[in-house]
Design a protein around this motif. Structure first.
Motif, mmCIF file in Angstrom:
data_model
loop_
_atom_site.group_PDB
_atom_site.id
_atom_site.type_symbol
_atom_site.label_atom_id
_atom_site.label_comp_id
_atom_site.label_asym_id
_atom_site.label_seq_id
_atom_site.Cartn_x
_atom_site.Cartn_y
_atom_site.Cartn_z
ATOM 1 N N PHE A 122 0.813 -1.214 0.000
ATOM 2 C CA PHE A 122 0.000 0.000 0.000
ATOM 3 C C PHE A 122 0.852 1.271 0.000
ATOM 4 C CE2 PHE A 122 -2.135 3.395 2.463
ATOM 5 C CZ PHE A 122 -3.156 3.671 1.562
ATOM 6 N N PHE A 123 1.843 1.348 0.890
ATOM 7 C CA PHE A 123 2.564 2.609 1.068
ATOM 8 C C PHE A 123 3.573 2.908 -0.040
ATOM 9 C CE2 PHE A 123 1.042 1.768 5.378
ATOM 10 C CZ PHE A 123 0.501 3.005 5.695
ATOM 11 N N LEU A 129 -4.807 4.705 -3.793
ATOM 12 C CA LEU A 129 -6.125 4.074 -3.638
ATOM 13 C C LEU A 129 -6.827 4.515 -2.355
ATOM 14 C CD1 LEU A 129 -5.326 0.437 -4.855
ATOM 15 C CD2 LEU A 129 -6.439 2.285 -6.120
ATOM 16 N N GLY A 130 -6.090 5.122 -1.455
ATOM 17 C CA GLY A 130 -6.703 5.729 -0.275
ATOM 18 C C GLY A 130 -6.799 4.829 0.947
ATOM 19 N N ILE A 131 -7.040 5.468 2.100
ATOM 20 C CA ILE A 131 -7.096 4.770 3.385
ATOM 21 C C ILE A 131 -8.258 3.789 3.444
ATOM 22 C CG2 ILE A 131 -7.327 5.045 5.892
ATOM 23 C CD1 ILE A 131 -4.696 6.002 4.757
ATOM 24 N N GLY A 132 -9.374 4.139 2.805
ATOM 25 C CA GLY A 132 -10.531 3.240 2.812
ATOM 26 C C GLY A 132 -10.202 1.898 2.181
ATOM 27 N N TYR A 133 -9.488 1.946 1.054
ATOM 28 C CA TYR A 133 -9.064 0.711 0.386
ATOM 29 C C TYR A 133 -8.156 -0.094 1.328
ATOM 30 C CZ TYR A 133 -5.810 -2.163 -2.297
ATOM 31 O OH TYR A 133 -5.019 -3.192 -2.719
ATOM 32 N N PRO A 163 8.591 6.404 4.963
ATOM 33 C CA PRO A 163 8.444 6.338 6.428
ATOM 34 C C PRO A 163 7.483 7.381 6.982
ATOM 35 C CG PRO A 163 10.747 6.148 5.795
ATOM 36 C CD PRO A 163 9.999 6.541 4.560
ATOM 37 N N GLU A 164 7.523 8.586 6.404
ATOM 38 C CA GLU A 164 6.593 9.641 6.852
ATOM 39 C C GLU A 164 5.154 9.254 6.553
ATOM 40 O OE1 GLU A 164 9.419 10.181 5.281
ATOM 41 O OE2 GLU A 164 10.477 11.868 6.219
ATOM 42 N N ARG A 165 4.930 8.616 5.409
ATOM 43 C CA ARG A 165 3.575 8.170 5.062
ATOM 44 C C ARG A 165 3.026 7.239 6.141
ATOM 45 N NH1 ARG A 165 3.426 6.455 -1.382
ATOM 46 N NH2 ARG A 165 3.488 8.576 -2.241
#
Length: 390
Positions: A122-123, A129-133, A163-165
């Motif tokens: 994901f990161f 795709l966003g946090i919901g995904y 890492p910041e993400r």
């Protein structure tokens, strides 16, 4: 001991002292018997301590499952509490497999696609795709369970702000980083990628039919890329080289096999945000040779009860890898025979180069060890721990 017996007989030759002599001889005989026995007291204490651990585990597991059953309606989907960030071919798959033996640790849902358990990308690849995904990838859990994902490419993969993400979205998450000796890691990665080429037509290493061909082509490139760092008077926090490595990885995927092992550069961006309270750095060589104690430390670090015990690991003589079988009190009482078919062992695709079946050419191994040595030394200094790789 025989000399002592002779002396006793000489002292007690008179008939009136026969009884005393008899007693003395028997005392010596008892001493002989006890001196021939192992330390049974220590063994008994060890067995008793293990029984107590098993009893305590059963109590904790019962409480855990009772709580889970009575709080089903309170379960929610939750973002990860634990993230494994690397390193590829250092045992992250086996680590996750063994951690999931603890029922308090929950991985992402598998879905229909055949993927490695736990890897979401994901990161680094699916952030748009966003946090919901991302959240929807994980199971419903209660407040006593921990959600885990592991994507080994996070450690060294672009973007530089990865890492910041993670920290901005998951500030309370615990990170697990398993590193290993980069020399055997490169060889293992090469074999893995060649198999991918044969199975999935992944062409990143298609033209390098032997490991020697790959090293002959890429090691000079990597030496040229890093030589300015080796001759620099300030060999710390070199963000310029970090950027060069990142760019190199984007433009030439095959270079990843070598650049992944330059842990000193990759760790820089993580240590700007994380420390020992939320980032656990694990020696993959130690995990390979003694997984049980390492897993107990990890369970403590991530905040779950120690339900996977170090006494439950045993090396399989056929594969030379450690396997797991949960112990029970009945097994201790009945001295159950060790049958490795009953154990949880790493999959057949694990450790292809670690059991000696596919040895690395010695000349190549020497080249790689000489190349990585200064970078390993800098890495150990940076993290404050020397893992003692050759």
């Amino acid at each position: 001991m025989l000399q002592k017996l002779i002396k006793i007989v000489k002292v007690f030759r008179k008939p009136r002292t026969f009884i005393v002599a008899f007693i003395a001889v028997n005392i010596v005989a008892v001493m002989v018997v006890w001196s021939a026995k192992p330390d049974t007291h220590a063994e008994a204490k060890k067995s008793m301590d293990l029984r107590k651990k098993l009893e305590e585990r059963e109590r904790i597991k019962k409480n855990f499952f009772d709580y889970k059953q009575s709080n089903k309606e309170k379960e929610v989907k939750r973002l990860p509490d634990i993230i494994g960030i690397g390193v590829k071919k250092c045992g992250t798959g086996s680590l996750l497999e063994f951690l999931l033996l603890n029922p308090a640790v929950r991985p992402p849902n598998q879905g229909k696609r055949e993927t490695i358990v736990g890897e979401t990308f994901f990161f680094n690849k699916k952030f748009d795709l966003g946090i919901g995904y991302y959240k929807n990838l994980f199971p419903y859990v209660n407040d006593r369970e921990k959600v885990i994902e592991k994507t080994p490419s996070y450690f060294m993969h672009p973007p530089s702000e990865l890492p910041e993400r993670i920290y901005n979205i998951l500030p309370e998450a615990k990170l697990l980083l398993m590193v290993c000796d980069p020399t055997p890691r490169v060889f293992s990665d090469y074999i893995h990628q060649r198999i991918r080429y044969q199975l999935y037509n992944d062409k990143s290493l298609a033209k390098y039919e032997t490991f020697e061909e790959y090293i002959d082509h890429y090691l000079p490139k990597m030496k040229n890329l890093t030589k300015s760092w080796l001759t620099s008077s300030t060999m710390d926090n070199d963000q310029e080289l970090e950027k060069k490595l990142s760019s190199f990885m984007i433009t030439d995927r095959a270079a990843l096999l070598l650049s992944t092992g330059l842990y000193f550069f990759h760790i820089q961006r993580w240590l700007r945000i994380y420390n020992a309270s939320n980032l656990m750095i694990i020696d993959g060589e130690e995990f390979l040779n003694s997984p049980g104690p390492v897993l107990e430390k990890i369970q403590e670090f991530i905040g779950v009860p120690k339900l996977v015990l170090h006494e439950e690991f045993m090396k399989n003589p056929e594969t030379n890898f450690f396997c797991y079988r949960p112990l029970s009190e009945s097994q201790l009482n009945n001295n159950v025979e060790t049958i490795f078919d009953d154990f949880r062992c790493p999959g057949e695709n694990k450790g292809r180069t670690r059991n000696g079946a596919k040895p690395m050419p010695e000349a190549i191994s020497l080249q790689l060890r000489n190349f990585y040595r200064p970078f390993n030394k800098a890495f150990f200094k940076k993290i404050g721990c020397d893992f003692g790789w050759q």
